[in-house]
Scaffold this motif. Structure first.
Motif, short mmCIF file in Angstrom:
data_model
loop_
_atom_site.label_atom_id
_atom_site.label_comp_id
_atom_site.label_asym_id
_atom_site.label_seq_id
_atom_site.Cartn_x
_atom_site.Cartn_y
_atom_site.Cartn_z
N ALA A 1 -5.88 13.46 5.84
CA ALA A 1 -5.53 14.01 7.15
C ALA A 1 -4.52 13.10 7.82
CB ALA A 1 -6.77 14.16 8.04
N ALA A 2 -3.67 13.71 8.65
CA ALA A 2 -2.70 12.94 9.42
C ALA A 2 -2.59 13.56 10.81
CB ALA A 2 -1.33 12.92 8.74
N PHE A 3 -2.44 12.71 11.81
CA PHE A 3 -2.30 13.15 13.19
C PHE A 3 -1.03 12.54 13.75
CE2 PHE A 3 -6.70 12.74 11.95
CZ PHE A 3 -7.24 13.97 12.30
N VAL A 4 -0.15 13.39 14.24
CA VAL A 4 1.15 12.95 14.75
C VAL A 4 1.20 13.21 16.25
CG1 VAL A 4 3.65 13.25 14.60
CG2 VAL A 4 2.23 13.52 12.54
N PHE B 1 -1.46 8.63 12.83
CA PHE B 1 -2.75 8.11 12.40
C PHE B 1 -3.17 8.88 11.15
CE2 PHE B 1 -7.43 8.60 12.49
CZ PHE B 1 -7.79 7.28 12.31
N PHE B 2 -3.66 8.15 10.13
CA PHE B 2 -4.04 8.76 8.86
C PHE B 2 -5.53 8.55 8.59
CE2 PHE B 2 0.46 7.87 8.54
CZ PHE B 2 0.98 8.94 7.81
N ARG B 3 -6.10 9.52 7.89
CA ARG B 3 -7.45 9.36 7.34
C ARG B 3 -7.35 9.52 5.83
NH1 ARG B 3 -11.37 13.24 10.67
NH2 ARG B 3 -12.88 12.32 9.24
N PHE B 4 -8.27 8.87 5.10
CA PHE B 4 -8.14 8.81 3.64
C PHE B 4 -9.42 9.27 2.95
CE2 PHE B 4 -5.47 5.67 5.70
CZ PHE B 4 -4.24 5.92 5.10
N ASP B 5 -9.25 9.75 1.70
CA ASP B 5 -10.41 10.17 0.92
C ASP B 5 -10.97 8.98 0.14
OD1 ASP B 5 -8.78 9.81 -1.33
OD2 ASP B 5 -8.20 11.92 -1.41
N THR B 6 -11.97 9.24 -0.68
CA THR B 6 -12.64 8.14 -1.38
C THR B 6 -11.74 7.45 -2.40
OG1 THR B 6 -13.54 9.75 -2.96
CG2 THR B 6 -14.93 9.15 -1.08
N GLU B 7 -10.69 8.13 -2.85
CA GLU B 7 -9.77 7.53 -3.81
C GLU B 7 -8.60 6.83 -3.12
OE1 GLU B 7 -8.54 10.54 -6.54
OE2 GLU B 7 -10.50 10.67 -7.51
N LEU C 1 0.84 -1.19 0.00
CA LEU C 1 0.00 0.00 0.00
C LEU C 1 0.88 1.24 0.00
CD1 LEU C 1 -2.67 1.50 0.14
CD2 LEU C 1 -2.66 1.21 2.64
N CYS C 2 0.70 2.03 -1.03
CA CYS C 2 1.37 3.33 -1.11
C CYS C 2 0.29 4.38 -1.32
CB CYS C 2 2.37 3.37 -2.26
SG CYS C 2 3.16 4.99 -2.51
N ALA C 3 0.26 5.38 -0.47
CA ALA C 3 -0.72 6.45 -0.61
C ALA C 3 -0.02 7.79 -0.39
CB ALA C 3 -1.87 6.28 0.39
N ARG C 4 -0.47 8.79 -1.15
CA ARG C 4 0.07 10.14 -1.00
C ARG C 4 -1.07 11.11 -0.71
NH1 ARG C 4 1.10 10.62 -7.50
NH2 ARG C 4 -0.81 11.79 -8.04
N TRP C 5 -0.72 12.33 -0.37
CA TRP C 5 -1.74 13.35 -0.12
C TRP C 5 -2.47 13.69 -1.42
CZ3 TRP C 5 -3.09 15.89 4.48
CH2 TRP C 5 -2.36 15.49 5.61
N GLY C 6 -3.78 13.77 -1.31
CA GLY C 6 -4.59 14.14 -2.46
C GLY C 6 -5.07 15.58 -2.40
N ARG C 7 -4.52 16.35 -1.49
CA ARG C 7 -4.92 17.75 -1.29
C ARG C 7 -3.76 18.49 -0.61
NH1 ARG C 7 -9.90 17.22 2.57
NH2 ARG C 7 -10.33 15.47 1.15
N PRO C 8 -3.81 19.82 -0.58
CA PRO C 8 -2.77 20.57 0.15
C PRO C 8 -2.79 20.23 1.64
CG PRO C 8 -3.97 22.02 -1.34
CD PRO C 8 -4.74 20.73 -1.30
N GLN C 9 -1.64 20.33 2.27
CA GLN C 9 -1.55 20.15 3.71
C GLN C 9 -1.87 21.47 4.42
OE1 GLN C 9 2.47 18.77 4.31
NE2 GLN C 9 1.90 16.62 4.13
N ALA C 10 -2.63 21.37 5.50
CA ALA C 10 -2.93 22.54 6.34
C ALA C 10 -2.51 22.18 7.76
CB ALA C 10 -4.42 22.88 6.28
N LEU D 1 -11.79 20.07 6.66
CA LEU D 1 -11.38 19.75 8.03
C LEU D 1 -10.81 20.93 8.81
CD1 LEU D 1 -9.58 16.39 7.15
CD2 LEU D 1 -11.87 16.64 8.10
N GLY D 2 -10.55 22.03 8.14
CA GLY D 2 -9.88 23.14 8.81
C GLY D 2 -8.39 22.90 8.81
#
Length: 208
Positions: free
Chosen positions: A119-122, A108-114, A18-27, A63-64
Motif C-alpha cells: 500500500a502507498a499513501f500520497v 507513506f508505504f506499507r509492506f507485506d511479509t516479503e 533498500l529497494c522494494a517493488r509492488w508485490g500485488r496489483p495497484q488499486a 485493503l480495498g
C-alpha cells in the motif's frame, strides 16, 4: 545507468540499501480533485504500472484501495479524514512535523511479509508551488515515486522527469530502464543487499 548511479537511487540517508517493488496489483483511488484531474492522475499511474508490468485493479482483496492519493490545501485537513489515523501511524506528530517543515508532499508505504509494497499513501498540499505545476507533470512524478521504494534522497537534486522541446513532460529513459529492470520477475520484491544493484544493472544492459 552505471551500477553506482543505480545504487544511489536506493541508498538511504543512513547509508542503508533498500529497494522494494509492488508485490500485488495497484488499486488506486484519488481524493480532492475534479473529474478532469482525476482522469489525468489515474492515467499517469496506469502508464507507469504498464511500464513496470503490474496490473491496475478495481479493488485490493485485503485493503480495498491500496494506493490512495490525497489533494488538499492544509495539513490540518489530514487528521479530519475518517480513519486516517488507522492508516498512517502517529498521524498527529507527523502532521506537526510536516507543518513545521512547510512540506508540500509526503508519501507513506506499507509492506507485506516479503518486504514488497502492499500500500502507498500520497499526500499533496497544494501550495503555490504545486499549484503551478501542470496536473500531468505532478501526477506522473507521484506515479514514478510510488512504483518503487526509492531512496529518501533519490530525487532531491534532480527530477525523474524531463521536458521535451515541444513542452511535454516525460519520464527520463534511464529511470524507466531502472523501473523495468527492478520488476524483472527473477528479482526479489525487496532487497537490502547492495549486490542487488548488479542484477538490476545486468538487466538494463541486456535490453540495450
Amino acid at each position: 545507468m552505471q551500477a553506482d548511479e543505480i545504487e544511489a537511487l536506493f541508498t538511504r540517508g543512513d547509508g542503508s540499501y533498500l529497494c522494494a517493488r509492488w508485490g500485488r496489483p495497484q488499486a488506486p483511488v484519488v481524493f480532492g480533485v475534479d473529474d478532469a484531474t482525476l482522469s489525468v492522475v489515474k492515467g499517469a499511474f496506469e502508464a507507469v504500472a504498464r511500464l513496470a508490468g503490474i496490473e491496475i485493479a478495481e479493488t485490493d482483496p485485503e485493503l480495498g484501495a491500496n494506493l490512495m492519493v490525497f489533494f488538499f490545501r492544509d495539513w490540518a485537513e489530514l487528521p479530519e479524514v475518517p480513519n486516517m489515523d488507522r492508516l498512517v501511524p502517529e498521524l498527529g506528530p507527523l502532521v506537526a512535523r510536516l507543518e513545521a517543515a512547510e512540506a508540500n508532499q509526503y508519501r507513506f508505504f506499507r509492506f507485506d511479509t516479503e518486504g514488497g509494497i502492499k500500500a502507498a499513501f500520497v499526500f499533496l498540499r497544494m501550495d503555490a508551488h504545486l499549484s503551478a505545476v501542470p496536473a500531468e507533470t505532478l501526477a506522473l512524478s507521484q506515479a514514478v515515486q510510488t512504483i518503487l521504494l526509492w531512496s529518501d534522497r533519490a530525487f532531491t537534486e534532480t527530477s525523474p522527469l524531463a521536458a521535451t522541446q515541444g513542452g511535454a513532460t516525460l519520464l527520463k529513459p534511464e529511470i524507466a530502464q531502472v523501473i523495468r529492470a527492478a520488476y524483472d520477475p527473477v528479482l526479489p520484491v525487496a532487497a537490502t543487499d547492495p549486490a542487488h544493484v548488479l542484477r538490476v544493472a545486468a538487466r538494463i544492459g541486456a535490453t540495450q
